[in-house]
Design an enzyme around this catalytic site. Structure first.
Site, PDB file in Angstrom:
ATOM      1  N   HIS A 306       0.856  -1.349  -0.083  1.00 11.72           N
ATOM      2  CA  HIS A 306      -0.057  -0.026   0.044  1.00 11.72           C
ATOM      3  C   HIS A 306       0.968   1.263  -0.187  1.00 11.72           C
ATOM      4  O   HIS A 306       1.787   1.261   0.723  1.00 11.72           O
ATOM      5  CB  HIS A 306      -0.910   0.049   1.278  1.00 11.72           C
ATOM      6  N   ASP A 363      -8.022  -5.548   0.113  1.00 11.71           N
ATOM      7  CA  ASP A 363      -8.575  -6.345  -1.222  1.00 11.71           C
ATOM      8  C   ASP A 363      -8.056  -7.855  -1.009  1.00 11.71           C
ATOM      9  O   ASP A 363      -8.622  -8.345  -1.854  1.00 11.71           O
ATOM     10  CB  ASP A 363      -7.909  -5.719  -2.385  1.00 11.71           C
TER      11      ASP A 363
HETATM   12  N1  CMC Z   1       4.265  -7.577  -4.528  1.00  8.83           N
HETATM   13  C1  CMC Z   1       5.594  -7.659  -4.807  1.00  8.83           C
HETATM   14  N2  CMC Z   1       6.371  -6.340  -4.581  1.00  8.83           N
HETATM   15  C2  CMC Z   1       5.721  -5.397  -4.412  1.00  8.83           C
HETATM   16  C3  CMC Z   1       4.277  -5.255  -4.123  1.00  8.83           C
HETATM   17  C4  CMC Z   1       3.582  -6.380  -4.380  1.00  8.83           C
HETATM   18  N3  CMC Z   1       2.341  -6.521  -4.229  1.00  8.83           N
HETATM   19  N4  CMC Z   1       3.793  -3.943  -3.773  1.00  8.83           N
HETATM   20  C5  CMC Z   1       5.019  -3.192  -3.959  1.00  8.83           C
HETATM   21  N5  CMC Z   1       5.991  -3.980  -4.310  1.00  8.83           N
HETATM   22  C6  CMC Z   1       7.530  -3.562  -4.164  1.00  8.83           C
HETATM   23  C7  CMC Z   1       8.032  -2.929  -5.619  1.00  8.83           C
HETATM   24  O1  CMC Z   1       8.354  -4.140  -6.591  1.00  8.83           O
HETATM   25  C8  CMC Z   1       8.976  -2.169  -5.165  1.00  8.83           C
HETATM   26  O2  CMC Z   1      10.162  -2.710  -4.915  1.00  8.83           O
HETATM   27  P1  CMC Z   1      11.664  -2.134  -5.258  1.00  8.83           P
HETATM   28  O3  CMC Z   1      11.608  -0.673  -4.331  1.00  8.83           O
HETATM   29  O4  CMC Z   1      12.753  -2.937  -4.585  1.00  8.83           O
HETATM   30  O5  CMC Z   1      11.983  -1.819  -6.622  1.00  8.83           O
HETATM   31  C9  CMC Z   1       8.537  -1.538  -3.849  1.00  8.83           C
HETATM   32  O6  CMC Z   1       7.680  -2.525  -3.300  1.00  8.83           O
HETATM   33  C10 CMC Z   1       7.702  -0.271  -3.681  1.00  8.83           C
HETATM   34  O7  CMC Z   1       6.572  -0.561  -4.745  1.00  8.83           O
HETATM   35  P2  CMC Z   1       6.081   0.899  -5.463  1.00  8.83           P
HETATM   36  O8  CMC Z   1       5.164   0.329  -6.576  1.00  8.83           O
HETATM   37  O9  CMC Z   1       6.921   1.966  -5.776  1.00  8.83           O
HETATM   38  O10 CMC Z   1       4.991   1.256  -4.302  1.00  8.83           O
HETATM   39  P3  CMC Z   1       3.558   1.874  -4.398  1.00  8.83           P
HETATM   40  O11 CMC Z   1       3.448   2.803  -2.944  1.00  8.83           O
HETATM   41  O12 CMC Z   1       3.796   2.970  -5.371  1.00  8.83           O
HETATM   42  O13 CMC Z   1       2.725   0.863  -4.613  1.00  8.83           O
HETATM   43  C11 CMC Z   1       0.815  -0.386  -4.762  1.00  8.83           C
HETATM   44  C12 CMC Z   1       1.481   0.590  -3.712  1.00  8.83           C
HETATM   45  C13 CMC Z   1      -0.645  -0.855  -3.983  1.00  8.83           C
HETATM   46  C14 CMC Z   1       0.490   0.086  -6.161  1.00  8.83           C
HETATM   47  C15 CMC Z   1       1.640  -1.608  -4.705  1.00  8.83           C
HETATM   48  O14 CMC Z   1       1.704  -2.208  -3.339  1.00  8.83           O
HETATM   49  C16 CMC Z   1       0.874  -2.853  -5.570  1.00  8.83           C
HETATM   50  O15 CMC Z   1       1.059  -2.959  -6.815  1.00  8.83           O
HETATM   51  N6  CMC Z   1       0.094  -3.862  -4.934  1.00  8.83           N
HETATM   52  C17 CMC Z   1      -0.666  -4.785  -5.673  1.00  8.83           C
HETATM   53  C18 CMC Z   1      -1.911  -4.254  -6.152  1.00  8.83           C
HETATM   54  C19 CMC Z   1      -2.800  -4.143  -4.915  1.00  8.83           C
HETATM   55  O16 CMC Z   1      -3.106  -4.804  -4.033  1.00  8.83           O
HETATM   56  N7  CMC Z   1      -3.694  -3.051  -4.764  1.00  8.83           N
HETATM   57  C20 CMC Z   1      -4.268  -2.633  -3.803  1.00  8.83           C
HETATM   58  C21 CMC Z   1      -4.091  -1.421  -3.038  1.00  8.83           C
HETATM   59  S1  CMC Z   1      -5.075  -1.051  -1.578  1.00  8.83           S
HETATM   60  C22 CMC Z   1      -6.784  -0.899  -1.952  1.00  8.83           C
HETATM   61  C23 CMC Z   1      -6.529   0.199  -2.854  1.00  8.83           C
HETATM   62  O17 CMC Z   1      -6.133   1.401  -3.000  1.00  8.83           O
HETATM   63  O18 CMC Z   1      -7.604   0.160  -4.143  1.00  8.83           O
END
Ligand code: CMC
Length: 433
Positions: A306, A363
């Site tokens: 998140h 989720d």
């Molecule tokens: N699985 C594997 N690695 C992950 C994941 C994941 N679900 N989420 C983040 N990471 C890693 C990412 O690869 C990165 O690694 P590194 O720094 O080594 O390159 C690091 O964590 C930071 O990721 P980011 O994408 O820069 O972080 P963010 O704050 O932009 O991402 C997120 C937030 C929700 C988009 C992401 O965690 C994600 O894609 N999660 C899976 C999709 C998901 O479950 N979404 C629902 C979010 S909660 C409800 C809502 O808002 O609707």
């Protein structure tokens, strides 16, 4: 004394005011930065940018706290209803008995959808995703209900909010029925908001739907948990689109489109699809964790991670408990629940997930709950949208009432070509590979 931050650029100091939030969080006010220094800030994804001051929802991502109008979400999920929570979000206070009755009557009075809108639904291809349909239908409400109140017309504005809250639920159930080629079920005056929705989804002339109060309560909790989440992607979209002073329906339609994405609300559908994949491949989460760790692999563990929470999302514990209760009540064993629990256990112990502060988000278990209630997978994100609607409305209202509100218009750092001349077609060349 007002606090300030000092920025030093090329040896010159600039003082910037600090803004203090109600819970002690601080922000640097950079609104005068460009006029005073010629500089802008660069923050991809607005990960560190406060776009507004808001009094609606408080989140502490480090401690795992979520409160609507100051009230912990745990208390609302335990004691409130979705309608009452919606009132709280939109109006700022819990309603008195009289106010709640009036609100419920208005929701009932506005629950029907213009019959001409049915024709609209009927012309969507049967396989169309319900989120695309919902977004279009909400935008179309402007055409069917063209009266848009002016600022200060509070009663009319409240009517527009209740109309939207009530009709979205009817439209969602209607689109489901039409997509299946079934007879549309109309809302009933004697049912609550949540019970009415379940009835419109599942009642049929050949198999009357028996309303189960435990399922109704589970749906109340599901929607309360989704009701607002401060400046997330879809809410930011509603505020951004709304900042151009477009009508409420168009702004909400933009929010629905943003929510559709798998990184946002679409994750609830993606989680169940992923759990099914794990189940079908034998049930071992290890290969999926390995893929999630692999930087070369675009795969992510859906329902994990998140932008704000760096610990457990407080909604997960409640959602997981409700899931367990509903499955027990229905005497149903869902193999995906076992897969989810195994996956959660393995992921939270995994050094990659620990180091990256990746924990289950709302989720992760919500799809299992929706499956148990009988909601089809492609409607999962629509369920999220109905839940988020009071949040979008209250954020839009707060923005519209803000005397300092400005058009949202971020800047950029340009990295393209420097100025160059137009080249006639016959002189254009591409380097050969
Ligand atoms: N699985 C594997 N690695 C992950 C994941 C994941 N679900 N989420 C983040 N990471 C890693 C990412 O690869 C990165 O690694 P590194 O720094 O080594 O390159 C690091 O964590 C930071 O990721 P980011 O994408 O820069 O972080 P963010 O704050 O932009 O991402 C997120 C937030 C929700 C988009 C992401 O965690 C994600 O894609 N999660 C899976 C999709 C998901 O479950 N979404 C629902 C979010 S909660 C409800 C809502 O808002 O609707």
């Amino acid at each position: 004394m007002a606090k300030i931050a000092t920025l030093t650029v090329d040896g010159k100091n600039f003082e910037l005011p600090l803004v203090q939030g109600a819970e002690g969080e601080q922000a640097i006010d950079i609104s005068q930065l460009r006029s005073r220094t010629g500089l802008i800030t660069l923050d991809p994804g607005f990960a560190n940018t406060g776009s507004c001051e808001s009094g609606i929802t408080y989140m502490d991502g480090e401690k795992g706290i979520l409160r609507y109008r100051g009230i912990p979400v745990e208390q609302l999920a335990g004691k409130s209803t979705f309608v009452e929570t919606s009132y709280l979000l939109i109006n700022g206070e819990l309603p008195t008995r009289e106010e709640l009755t009036r609100f419920s009557i208005m929701l009932n009075d506005h629950s029907l959808v213009h019959e001409d809108m049915r024709t609209f639904f009927e012309y969507f291809p049967r396989g169309a995703h319900p989120m695309g349909i919902l977004s279009s239908m909400v935008n179309a409400l402007r055409a069917f209900y063209p009266e848009i109140p002016e600022r200060g017309e509070d009663e009319e504005t409240n009517m527009m909010f209740t109309r939207l809250l009530s009709k979205v639920r009817t439209m969602a159930a209607m689109s489901y029925k039409i997509s299946r080629g079934h007879k549309v079920v109309y809302p009933r005056h004697d049912l609550t908001y949540c019970a009415n929705f379940l009835n419109m989804m599942f009642d049929s002339p050949v198999r009357p739907y028996i309303i189960d109060n435990d399922l109704v309560k589970a749906l109340e909790v599901f929607w309360i948990l989704h009701a607002d989440h401060e400046q997330n992607c879809s809410t930011a979209a509603v505020r951004l689109v709304g900042s151009a002073r477009v009508n409420l329906y168009a702004a909400i339609a933009a929010g629905i489109s943003a929510l559709w994405g798998p990184l946002h609300g679409g994750a609830n559908q993606a989680v169940v699809e992923m759990l099914q994949q794990i189940h079908d491949s034998g049930g071992d989460p290890a290969p999926f964790l390995a893929r999630a760790r692999d930087r070369e692999d675009p795969f992510r563990l859906m329902g994990f991670g998140h932008r704000v929470y760096k610990t457990y999302d407080p909604r997960v514990k409640i959602m997981k408990k409700v899931c367990g209760k509903v499955l027990k009540k229905m005497k149903r064993h869902d193999p995906l629940m076992d897969v989810a629990m195994r996956l959660e256990e393995a992921a939270v112990k995994d050094p990659y997930f620990k180091d990256h502060n990746l924990y289950p988000n709302v989720d992760f278990y919500s799809g299992i709950l929706l499956r148990a209630i009988g909601i089809p997978v492609n409607m999962f994100t629509v369920m999220f949208a109905i839940g988020r609607l009071p949040g979008w409305i209250s954020q839009w209202k707060e923005a519209m009432d803000d005397p300092h509100w400005k058009l949202h218009r971020p800047r950029q750092v340009y990295i393209g070509s420097k100025v160059r001349d137009y080249v006639p077609m016959e002189k254009r060349k591409r380097p050969k590979n």
